[in-house]
Design an enzyme around this catalytic site. Structure first.
Site, mmCIF file in Angstrom:
data_model
loop_
_atom_site.group_PDB
_atom_site.id
_atom_site.type_symbol
_atom_site.label_atom_id
_atom_site.label_comp_id
_atom_site.label_asym_id
_atom_site.label_seq_id
_atom_site.Cartn_x
_atom_site.Cartn_y
_atom_site.Cartn_z
ATOM 1 N N ASP A 1 -3.599 6.213 3.573
ATOM 2 C CA ASP A 1 -4.425 7.571 3.746
ATOM 3 C C ASP A 1 -5.363 7.053 5.102
ATOM 4 O O ASP A 1 -5.682 5.841 5.457
ATOM 5 C CB ASP A 1 -5.245 7.490 2.588
ATOM 6 C CG ASP A 1 -5.992 6.325 2.257
ATOM 7 O OD1 ASP A 1 -7.220 6.221 2.421
ATOM 8 O OD2 ASP A 1 -5.529 5.591 1.629
ATOM 9 N N LYS B 1 -9.376 -0.406 5.357
ATOM 10 C CA LYS B 1 -10.164 -0.426 4.322
ATOM 11 C C LYS B 1 -9.525 -0.547 2.935
ATOM 12 O O LYS B 1 -8.463 0.044 2.727
ATOM 13 C CB LYS B 1 -11.022 1.124 4.487
ATOM 14 C CG LYS B 1 -11.733 1.393 3.266
ATOM 15 C CD LYS B 1 -12.706 2.601 3.366
ATOM 16 C CE LYS B 1 -13.764 2.909 2.362
ATOM 17 N NZ LYS B 1 -12.910 3.392 1.191
ATOM 18 N N ASP B 2 -9.903 -1.464 2.248
ATOM 19 C CA ASP B 2 -9.251 -1.791 0.786
ATOM 20 C C ASP B 2 -10.468 -2.141 -0.103
ATOM 21 O O ASP B 2 -11.548 -2.171 0.182
ATOM 22 C CB ASP B 2 -8.121 -2.796 0.975
ATOM 23 C CG ASP B 2 -8.711 -4.064 0.524
ATOM 24 O OD1 ASP B 2 -9.813 -4.475 1.067
ATOM 25 O OD2 ASP B 2 -7.983 -4.989 0.256
ATOM 26 N N MET B 3 -9.824 -2.376 -1.284
ATOM 27 C CA MET B 3 -10.961 -2.700 -2.371
ATOM 28 C C MET B 3 -10.781 -4.415 -2.921
ATOM 29 O O MET B 3 -11.167 -4.742 -4.047
ATOM 30 C CB MET B 3 -10.900 -1.790 -3.591
ATOM 31 C CG MET B 3 -11.050 -0.353 -3.230
ATOM 32 S SD MET B 3 -10.516 0.878 -4.464
ATOM 33 C CE MET B 3 -11.702 0.400 -5.705
ATOM 34 N N GLU B 4 -9.835 -5.064 -2.289
ATOM 35 C CA GLU B 4 -9.780 -6.322 -2.486
ATOM 36 C C GLU B 4 -9.749 -7.683 -1.616
ATOM 37 O O GLU B 4 -10.363 -8.639 -1.890
ATOM 38 C CB GLU B 4 -8.220 -6.476 -3.197
ATOM 39 C CG GLU B 4 -8.026 -5.775 -4.410
ATOM 40 C CD GLU B 4 -7.812 -4.522 -4.282
ATOM 41 O OE1 GLU B 4 -7.210 -4.094 -3.125
ATOM 42 O OE2 GLU B 4 -7.848 -3.571 -5.274
ATOM 43 N N GLU C 1 2.402 -1.247 -6.735
ATOM 44 C CA GLU C 1 2.563 -1.751 -5.260
ATOM 45 C C GLU C 1 3.388 -3.009 -5.446
ATOM 46 O O GLU C 1 4.389 -3.118 -4.542
ATOM 47 C CB GLU C 1 1.154 -2.355 -4.710
ATOM 48 C CG GLU C 1 0.185 -1.057 -4.185
ATOM 49 C CD GLU C 1 -1.142 -1.869 -4.082
ATOM 50 O OE1 GLU C 1 -1.966 -1.541 -3.222
ATOM 51 O OE2 GLU C 1 -1.645 -2.803 -4.943
HETATM 52 N N1 SAH Z 1 -4.902 6.944 -7.329
HETATM 53 C C1 SAH Z 1 -4.432 5.582 -7.609
HETATM 54 C C2 SAH Z 1 -5.507 4.560 -7.338
HETATM 55 C C3 SAH Z 1 -5.729 4.141 -5.917
HETATM 56 S S1 SAH Z 1 -6.839 2.934 -5.623
HETATM 57 C C4 SAH Z 1 -3.961 5.441 -9.073
HETATM 58 O O1 SAH Z 1 -3.862 6.722 -9.818
HETATM 59 O O2 SAH Z 1 -3.756 4.614 -9.598
HETATM 60 C C5 SAH Z 1 -6.492 2.535 -4.294
HETATM 61 C C6 SAH Z 1 -5.811 1.224 -4.119
HETATM 62 O O3 SAH Z 1 -5.176 1.180 -2.735
HETATM 63 C C7 SAH Z 1 -6.870 -0.035 -3.991
HETATM 64 O O4 SAH Z 1 -6.231 -1.301 -4.530
HETATM 65 C C8 SAH Z 1 -7.172 -0.347 -2.597
HETATM 66 O O5 SAH Z 1 -7.154 -1.648 -2.167
HETATM 67 C C9 SAH Z 1 -6.246 0.440 -1.665
HETATM 68 N N2 SAH Z 1 -6.747 1.450 -1.064
HETATM 69 C C10 SAH Z 1 -5.734 2.582 -0.230
HETATM 70 N N3 SAH Z 1 -6.557 3.335 0.284
HETATM 71 C C11 SAH Z 1 -7.845 3.113 0.212
HETATM 72 C C12 SAH Z 1 -9.073 3.482 0.831
HETATM 73 N N4 SAH Z 1 -9.068 4.536 1.428
HETATM 74 N N5 SAH Z 1 -10.304 2.984 0.527
HETATM 75 C C13 SAH Z 1 -10.390 1.840 -0.232
HETATM 76 N N6 SAH Z 1 -9.178 1.100 -0.732
HETATM 77 C C14 SAH Z 1 -7.857 1.954 -0.528
#
Ligand code: SAH
Length: 244
Positions: A198, A172-175, A13
Site C-alpha cells: 500500500d 513503513k511496517d510494524m515489526e 505472508e
Molecule cells: N488487514 C490485515 C492486517 C494487516 S496489518 C488483516 O486483516 O490481517 C499490516 C501488516 O503488514 C503488518 O505486519 C505490517 O508490518 C505490514 N504493513 C503493511 N502496510 C503497512 C503500513 N502502511 N503501515 C504499517 N505496517 C504495514
C-alpha cells in the site's frame, strides 16, 4: 553462512514463503504461540519464525512486541549468522515507491511513533539500529533500498508523518525496528526484505489497498526472498556489501 533466520508476522505472508522453501514445522518454544519452520537451501540451514496467532484475539500477532520476543528466542536458541525481517509494508509514491516493489533496508532502522522529548531520549525513541550493507545485494536481486520505519499502528498520524519526514524513511511496517533492536543487542546482523502492499500517500484507505494488493505483493516478496537467500548463503556477512 550456515544459518539464516527469517522472522515474519502474519501467517498469510509466511505461507507462500514456506511453500517456496519447502519448510517443515518444528517445535518452537512452548507455551509461546510462535510458529517455527525449518528448510535447507544451498547448504544453508533456514529457520522461518512466524509470530503466529494471538490466542486472546484470534488474529495474527502483528506489531513490534511479538516480533521482538520471537526474534529474541530465535537468536538466543538458534544463533543464526543473519536474521531477515520479511513481510508486507507501506511505501510512498512521492519517494518513487509502487505497489509490489521490494525494498531492502538502508543503513538504519527507525521508529516513527516513539516521541520522547527529554534530553538524550529523542534518538533513543527513534532507535537508529544498524542494518547490513545491502547495496550489492539490492543490485543483484533488483530490489530498491530505503530506510524502514516501524510503529505499532497501521495508519499514519500527523505526528508520525513529521517523524518520518525527519528520518527520510520510505518503507513503513510494524515489526522491523523491533527485530533490528534485538539483533543489535545480540550481535546478529539484520536485513529487511519488504514488499509494498500500500502507498501511505494514496487517497485510497490503507486497509483497502492492503487487501487488494496483498497477493501480488507476496508473490514479489517470495521471489525476492529466495533470491536474497541464494545470494547470502554462499557469502559471509562482510561480503554482502562487496558486490558480485
Ligand atoms: N488487514 C490485515 C492486517 C494487516 S496489518 C488483516 O486483516 O490481517 C499490516 C501488516 O503488514 C503488518 O505486519 C505490517 O508490518 C505490514 N504493513 C503493511 N502496510 C503497512 C503500513 N502502511 N503501515 C504499517 N505496517 C504495514
Amino acid at each position: 553462512m550456515e544459518r539464516i533466520a527469517i522472522v515474519m508476522a502474519m501467517g498469510v505472508e509466511a505461507a507462500p514463503v514456506l511453500g517456496a522453501l519447502g519448510a517443515a514445522p518444528i517445535d518452537a518454544v512452548a507455551p509461546l504461540p510462535f510458529e517455527w519452520h525449518r528448510a535447507e537451501r544451498g547448504g544453508c540451514d533456514l529457520l522461518v519464525a512466524v509470530n503466529g496467532r494471538d490466542p486472546r484475539h484470534a488474529v495474527d500477532k502483528i506489531g513490534p512486541e511479538p516480533a521482538a520476543l520471537n526474534t529474541y528466542l530465535v537468536l538466543d536458541r538458534w544463533r543464526p549468522d543473519l536474521v531477515i525481517t520479511a513481510g508486507a509494508a507501506g511505501g510512498w509514491a512521492r519517494a518513487g515507491g509502487a505497489v509490489g516493489d521490494v525494498y531492502l533496508n538502508d543503513d538504519h532502522f527507525v521508529y516513527h511513533d516513539r516521541r520522547i522529548a527529554l534530553p538524550g531520549y529523542t534518538d533513543y525513541g527513534i532507535g537508529w539500529y544498524p542494518g547490513v550493507d545491502t547495496r550489492a545485494l539490492a543490485a543483484a536481486v533488483g530490489a530498491k533500498r530505503g530506510v524502514v520505519t516501524t510503529g505499532g499502528s497501521l495508519d499514519e498520524t500527523p505526528d508520525d508523518r513529521r517523524m518520518i519526514d525527519a528520518t527520510g524513511a520510505c518503507v513503513k511496517d510494524m515489526e522491523a525496528a523491533a527485530v533490528a533492536w534485538v539483533a543489535e543487542l545480540l550481535g546478529v546482523p539484520v536485513l529487511a526484505v519488504k514488499a509494498i502492499t500500500d502507498l501511505v500517500d494514496s487517497h485510497v484507505a490503507t486497509v483497502e489497498q492492503f487487501d487488494a494488493n496483498l497477493a501480488f505483493a507476496l508473490h514479489r516478496l517470495v521471489d525476492a526472498l529466495v533470491a536474497v537467500v541464494d545470494w547470502c548463503a554462499p557469502r559471509t556477512v562482510a561480503e554482502l556489501g562487496e558486490g558480485p
